[in-house]
Design a protein around this motif. Structure first.
Motif, PDB file in Angstrom:
ATOM      1  N   LYS A   1     -10.703  -0.001   3.605  1.00 29.68           N
ATOM      2  CA  LYS A   1      -9.340   0.386   3.215  1.00 29.68           C
ATOM      3  C   LYS A   1      -9.332   1.731   2.487  1.00 29.68           C
ATOM      4  O   LYS A   1      -8.423   2.546   2.656  1.00 29.68           O
ATOM      5  CB  LYS A   1      -8.730  -0.693   2.317  1.00 29.68           C
ATOM      6  CG  LYS A   1      -8.031  -1.816   3.037  1.00 29.68           C
ATOM      7  CD  LYS A   1      -6.680  -1.362   3.559  1.00 29.68           C
ATOM      8  CE  LYS A   1      -5.902  -2.508   4.165  1.00 29.68           C
ATOM      9  NZ  LYS A   1      -4.598  -2.056   4.702  1.00 29.68           N
TER      10      LYS A   1
ATOM     11  N   LEU B   1       0.827  -1.204   0.000  1.00 27.22           N
ATOM     12  CA  LEU B   1       0.000   0.000   0.000  1.00 27.22           C
ATOM     13  C   LEU B   1       0.861   1.254   0.000  1.00 27.22           C
ATOM     14  O   LEU B   1       0.607   2.202  -0.754  1.00 27.22           O
ATOM     15  CB  LEU B   1      -0.925  -0.009   1.215  1.00 27.22           C
ATOM     16  CG  LEU B   1      -1.838   1.209   1.392  1.00 27.22           C
ATOM     17  CD1 LEU B   1      -2.838   1.289   0.245  1.00 27.22           C
ATOM     18  CD2 LEU B   1      -2.556   1.143   2.728  1.00 27.22           C
ATOM     19  N   SER B   2       1.890   1.275   0.828  1.00 26.56           N
ATOM     20  CA  SER B   2       2.752   2.463   0.909  1.00 26.56           C
ATOM     21  C   SER B   2       3.651   2.598  -0.308  1.00 26.56           C
ATOM     22  O   SER B   2       4.051   3.712  -0.662  1.00 26.56           O
ATOM     23  CB  SER B   2       3.609   2.391   2.182  1.00 26.56           C
ATOM     24  OG  SER B   2       4.438   1.234   2.155  1.00 26.56           O
TER      25      SER B   2
ATOM     26  N   LEU C   1      -3.241   2.134  -3.270  1.00 21.80           N
ATOM     27  CA  LEU C   1      -4.404   1.279  -3.016  1.00 21.80           C
ATOM     28  C   LEU C   1      -4.829   0.498  -4.251  1.00 21.80           C
ATOM     29  O   LEU C   1      -5.349  -0.618  -4.130  1.00 21.80           O
ATOM     30  CB  LEU C   1      -5.570   2.137  -2.503  1.00 21.80           C
ATOM     31  CG  LEU C   1      -6.825   1.401  -2.050  1.00 21.80           C
ATOM     32  CD1 LEU C   1      -6.497   0.402  -0.949  1.00 21.80           C
ATOM     33  CD2 LEU C   1      -7.874   2.380  -1.577  1.00 21.80           C
TER      34      LEU C   1
ATOM     35  N   PHE D   1      -7.292   4.870   3.700  1.00 23.54           N
ATOM     36  CA  PHE D   1      -6.296   5.454   2.791  1.00 23.54           C
ATOM     37  C   PHE D   1      -6.533   6.952   2.621  1.00 23.54           C
ATOM     38  O   PHE D   1      -5.586   7.738   2.539  1.00 23.54           O
ATOM     39  CB  PHE D   1      -6.380   4.735   1.441  1.00 23.54           C
ATOM     40  CG  PHE D   1      -5.365   5.192   0.431  1.00 23.54           C
ATOM     41  CD1 PHE D   1      -4.036   4.844   0.553  1.00 23.54           C
ATOM     42  CD2 PHE D   1      -5.749   5.971  -0.654  1.00 23.54           C
ATOM     43  CE1 PHE D   1      -3.100   5.261  -0.386  1.00 23.54           C
ATOM     44  CE2 PHE D   1      -4.830   6.392  -1.588  1.00 23.54           C
ATOM     45  CZ  PHE D   1      -3.492   6.043  -1.448  1.00 23.54           C
TER      46      PHE D   1
ATOM     47  N   SER E   1      -3.763   9.966   3.772  1.00 20.97           N
ATOM     48  CA  SER E   1      -3.109  10.664   2.664  1.00 20.97           C
ATOM     49  C   SER E   1      -2.921  12.140   2.982  1.00 20.97           C
ATOM     50  O   SER E   1      -3.677  12.738   3.755  1.00 20.97           O
ATOM     51  CB  SER E   1      -3.922  10.513   1.382  1.00 20.97           C
ATOM     52  OG  SER E   1      -5.195  11.125   1.525  1.00 20.97           O
TER      53      SER E   1
END
Length: 677
Positions: free
Chosen positions: A137, A40-41, A45, A141, A145
């Motif tokens: 998620k 994810l990082s 996503l 996210f 952000s």
């Protein structure tokens, strides 16, 4: 590993070593080790959602293999409908292991009936779990952000024409009047097609010039005016520099003239996310075709070359694209018919009588009917994704992400219709065209046609699934050959290392098609299930390697591709139900056929609930999240600098001068000086 090379995490080895050709499985451990949070990082996503498709497929077909292979397949094998000679079993058709071998009216068909209900419940449960997980998620996210320009910006189209004002003045006047406390700034869209072409031509010429100057041999420091620099009049280095200076002059002239070429569209930025969301979802004027608003994409996600600013133009483009898509889909029947001619030798002999002696040879017949049809179909189908991207790009979408999602949907339905339905129907009903005129007989038609194509689709999974995962994705032979040829013929400089992005528009439809095959053949021909499961096992580890080492994200949609996955899975379930109704009817079990009818209705009810429960959060973030995020930004000292940069974030890159990217250089300096040539 182009991404790691570009990010300088590994060294790019210029010299060839034999050791680099030796196989190593260290990459499997490195691809398996990182967690989902690491993915994810590192890739966003969208990459996580892409891998969740494989996770979902593994869970579904792990259960399907247990039920299909251990329960259904033995019952199929024990049937007597096809009169199997067990002494010659290796030479018998795969239909021996399909539901076609179960005796008509047999009570064993109730085992298949129960399996369909249980399998549908399991798939729906897993779908719900995944939809809920990805929706949560997506919210997490968003909260984690940093402020992004697209969260505060709205794309406004169809700005009304007023004789006393320019478009820019109309935008500022309108939003200053109706949103005085939240309006921040705006950036007009201009016609920059000609300027963009000049800039691209100048950039290519610059790279070519750098390449020529890097050569030590004075005899090699020239090029030719013909194709790929291989033919035509010889152009020396000094003449090439003069040509580049003329290009620079044309760029500067066009850039000066572009200021007055405004179109009826603008990017309007606000001071809060809530205001931007309100402007998007609220009709601005009494006439709904004026001041049309939509969510602005991220500045890096904008597709500038084709921009439809008017409502009517965009509507007309959509109609034209639909007609073109239908025509392309119909034209694809030609290679499908050819493929089915290869898969059915009796048809091939009927079309080409002179091949009768050749196709009767055992080796030829095995290759032609087994591997070759799916290979030909896959090669022809590989030409379709670029066409779908082209069609989506002229629909008026202004974001790469929207173009790819639209192309993904087009390619998915194209694949379902042409690779599944066209092969199934043309392979078994090519000479009974009248059956297509009786829609009420569709379940019976599919019940006859689909099981007969099981062997073809097994070979298709192997050739288009297993083989392409390693040859096209892991080994990346096409990019290797193309980069080598391009480096020789086009004389590209090596100063920029191009990193590819994951082609979601072509990969997701392919994965979803394998899900459709596995679900459809779950009770018809369970022998295909291990092949599909192995594909998802291979794909899971290979694509994790690609997302960490090869691909770099070009855009971020926040996981919106999952809605396509959900809809395609629901369609696959309903298709399985329709085939089951036909199968049980043909097998003379009318009670089972009637009892299956509620199943697609229940599936559609489940789909309606999921869409009402989760889909709104994929279209936009709730007001609660937007307000909380705005309040969080009030305590962030970096927010003020973000708003200062927001005013210029949506300027067309073609309009920006080189000074914007190289602050120390003058915008009036020649192109050669600016590039230090």
């Amino acid at each position: 590993m182009p991404r790691l090379v570009a990010e300088e995490k590994v060294e790019h080895e210029e010299e060839f070593r034999v050791g680099r050709l030796l196989p190593s499985f260290e990459w499997i451990k490195k691809a398996w080790r990182p967690s989902e949070d690491d993915l994810l990082s590192y890739s966003g996503l969208d990459a996580v959602v892409f891998m969740r498709i494989f996770t979902f497929g593994l869970r579904v077909f792990r259960f399907a293999v247990i039920v299909g292979i251990l329960i259904l397949l033995p019952f199929n094998y024990a049937g007597n409908q096809l009169s199997i000679d067990f002494s010659d079993l290796p030479n018998k058709s795969l239909e021996s292991f399909s539901i076609s071998n179960v005796d008509d009216g047999s009570n064993r068909l109730w085992i298949h009936f129960c399996a369909i209900y249980i399998f549908t419940a399991v798939v729906c449960y897993l779908l719900y779990i995944e939809f809920d997980y990805i929706a949560s998620k997506r919210i997490a996210f968003f909260y984690s952000s940093k402020p992004k320009p697209d969260q505060f910006t709205v794309l406004v189209r169809s700005i009304p024409i007023t004789p006393e004002r320019s478009f820019s003045e109309s935008v500022e006047s309108y939003f200053s009047e109706y949103y005085p406390s939240s309006y921040l700034s705006h950036s007009m869209v201009r016609r920059t097609g000609k300027l963009r072409g000049l800039v691209n031509k100048a950039d290519k010429a610059y790279k070519k010039l750098v390449h020529l100057k890097s050569k030590n041999d004075e005899q090699q420091r020239y090029t030719r005016s013909g194709c790929l620099g291989l033919c035509g009049r010889r152009i020396d280095l000094e003449e090439y520099e003069k040509s580049l200076e003329d290009m620079e002059h044309n760029v500067m002239t066009e850039r000066s003239a572009i200021v007055g070429k405004e179109v009826a569209a603008a990017f309007v930025s606000f001071k809060s996310r809530l205001t931007a969301a309100t402007v998007i979802h609220v009709q601005q004027r009494l006439k709904p075709t004026e001041w049309v608003t939509e969510q602005a994409p991220d500045p890096q996600d904008i597709y500038w070359p084709f921009f439809s600013s008017l409502f009517f133009t965009k509507w007309l483009s959509n109609i034209a694209v639909i007609v073109a898509w239908i025509c392309i889909t119909l034209l694809f029947f030609i290679p499908v018919a050819f493929v089915q001619g290869l898969a059915n030798l009796d048809q091939l002999e009927r079309w080409f009588p002179f091949l009768k002696g050749l196709v009767e040879m055992k080796v030829v017949s095995q290759v032609v009917t087994g591997y070759l049809p799916s290979l030909v179909l896959d090669l022809v189908q590989s030409l379709v994704p670029p066409v779908m991207i082209l069609l989506s790009s002229i629909q008026g979408y202004i974001a790469f992400s929207k173009i790819e999602k639209s192309a993904c949907i087009k390619l998915l339905w194209f694949t379902i219709w042409n690779v599944f339905f066209a092969n199934v129907l043309s392979g078994t009903a090519l000479y009974n065209a009248e059956i297509f005129l009786e829609p009420k007989n569709v379940p019976a038609i599919l019940a006859v046609a689909v099981p007969g194509q099981a062997s073809f689709f097994i070979s298709y999974v192997v050739t288009s699934g297993w083989t392409k995962i390693f040859s096209a994705k892991l080994f990346r032979l096409k990019p290797l050959i193309w980069s080598y040829v391009k480096g020789i013929l086009c004389c590209n400089s090596d100063e920029e290392h191009e990193v590819p992005s994951n082609p979601y528009h072509s990969e997701i439809p392919k994965i979803l098609f394998f899900i459709l095959l596995g679900i459809t053949y779950f009770f018809l021909a369970p022998l295909i299930l291990p092949f599909v499961l192995v594909y998802f096992c291979f794909g899971y580890i290979v694509y994790r390697n690609q997302l960490f080492n090869v691909y770099k994200p070009k855009f971020e949609t926040g996981g919106k591709f999952w809605t396509v996955v959900h809809d395609a899975t629901i369609f696959a379930l309903i298709l399985m139900h329709i085939i089951a109704i036909g199968i049980f009817g043909l097998k003379k079990v009318p009670i089972a056929s009637s009892a299956t009818i509620p199943l697609p209705i229940l599936t559609l009810i489940f789909n309606s609930y999921c869409r009402r429960r989760f889909l709104p959060s994929f279209r936009g973030y709730p007001a609660e999240c937007l307000i909380n995020k705005d309040r969080m930004d009030e305590n962030d000292p970096s927010t003020s600098s973000f708003f200062d940069e927001l005013g210029t974030a949506y300027r067309d890159p073609a309009v920006k001068s080189r000074r914007d990217s190289r602050r120390s250089e003058s915008s009036d300096s020649p192109l050669l000086d600016r590039y230090n040539v």
